[in-house]
Design an enzyme around this catalytic site. Sequence first.
Site, mmCIF file in Angstrom:
data_model
loop_
_atom_site.group_PDB
_atom_site.id
_atom_site.type_symbol
_atom_site.label_atom_id
_atom_site.label_comp_id
_atom_site.label_asym_id
_atom_site.label_seq_id
_atom_site.Cartn_x
_atom_site.Cartn_y
_atom_site.Cartn_z
ATOM 1 N N HIS A 337 0.880 -1.288 -0.101
ATOM 2 C CA HIS A 337 0.164 0.090 0.121
ATOM 3 C C HIS A 337 1.003 1.511 -0.110
ATOM 4 O O HIS A 337 0.300 2.321 -0.207
ATOM 5 C CB HIS A 337 -1.076 0.226 1.286
ATOM 6 C CG HIS A 337 -2.183 0.981 1.166
ATOM 7 N ND1 HIS A 337 -2.356 1.499 -0.293
ATOM 8 C CD2 HIS A 337 -3.387 0.793 1.904
ATOM 9 C CE1 HIS A 337 -3.555 1.945 0.080
ATOM 10 N NE2 HIS A 337 -4.454 1.707 1.152
ATOM 11 N N ASP A 341 -2.267 1.999 -4.494
ATOM 12 C CA ASP A 341 -3.652 2.468 -3.914
ATOM 13 C C ASP A 341 -4.829 1.609 -4.049
ATOM 14 O O ASP A 341 -4.764 0.369 -5.057
ATOM 15 C CB ASP A 341 -4.014 3.822 -4.415
ATOM 16 C CG ASP A 341 -3.036 4.943 -4.304
ATOM 17 O OD1 ASP A 341 -2.321 5.055 -3.220
ATOM 18 O OD2 ASP A 341 -3.142 5.993 -5.067
#
Length: 366
Positions: A337, A341
Amino acid sequence: MPLDIKIPALGESVTGGQIAKWHFKNGDFVKVGDILLTLETDKVAAEVTAEAAGTLSIAKQPGDDVVIGDVVGQIAEGAAPAAPVEAPKPAAPAPAAAPAPKAEEKPTNITEFKVVPKPEPAPEPAAKPAPSPEGRITRKKMTPLRKKIADQLVSAQKTAAILTTFNECDMSNVMALRSKLQDAFVAKNGVKLGFMSFFIKAVVEALKAVPQINVRVEGDEIVHQHYYDIGVAVGTERGLIVPVLRDADQKSFAELEQDILGYAKKAKDGKLQVSDLTGGVFTISNGGVYGSLLSTPIINPPQSGILGMHSIQQRPIAVDGQVVIRPMMNLALSYDHRVVDGKEAVTFLIRVKDCIENPARMLVGA
């Protein structure tokens, strides 16, 4: 003069390993080219062969850690010892004559008495010994590969912000297409058409559609990769390894299946090289072969994503307002992450799902 058996150079970044197994015993005669021992490293298993013929003398035992250049034994050069000549066995002695039977003895009086011995009391059962703690556990040293796997998994958890998103795909169309093409595919290519080649092609299409996942992190830089070397996780007796299929976007389904089969054989025979396991941009792991229904795979650093496949189950789903039974597979995408996204991850997984549910598009490049 005896010839030293030394641990050879094993490739870039490999400095040593652990002796896994000697293939001969101390004092055995070995020939040139015989495989003497198997060495476990943190990447692959390597074999050390005899460079001379002679009698083997072992200095290091299985489980011992060694580094490049260590002497683990010697070969006393010379010809094989002659087989011992067996001495003739002596003739068996003639059997002795059986003794003549004794004449039946008559009792000296008219009345005979039969004495019945008094039964002895049964012995008391012995008390059960206290359980020994030694047989309740087995202590075994970690192999270099297992330690490497452990370090890498912990490192991935510590350095990457791992998040997993899920979806499911209907396997009906890919199963039907595979069944229809299987006989002709095997006859032409000599290998079976499996599900993995479909998923490799689907991942390549998804990476092209969402290039933000085809990246790796180096320090404070994001490195974008414009090639498609896909790792396929394979479980072996030594642990989990991930051979890499190079330029998967340029290969046919048959070439991918041949590569997978070749890597599986090399892994079984302990012939994988370090170069077979490095440089992948994305990994696919199939826990479904072991019956897994759902999991959260851990990314393989420095990659930014891994796709988890799972077992196929017949489940009721809604199609055009009707409940039908379809072969369904859960999919899991774990991603870093820090650089990927949520929108990109979900888009990637939906693209994989679409390719699997409409496999004919991949065959024609649509």
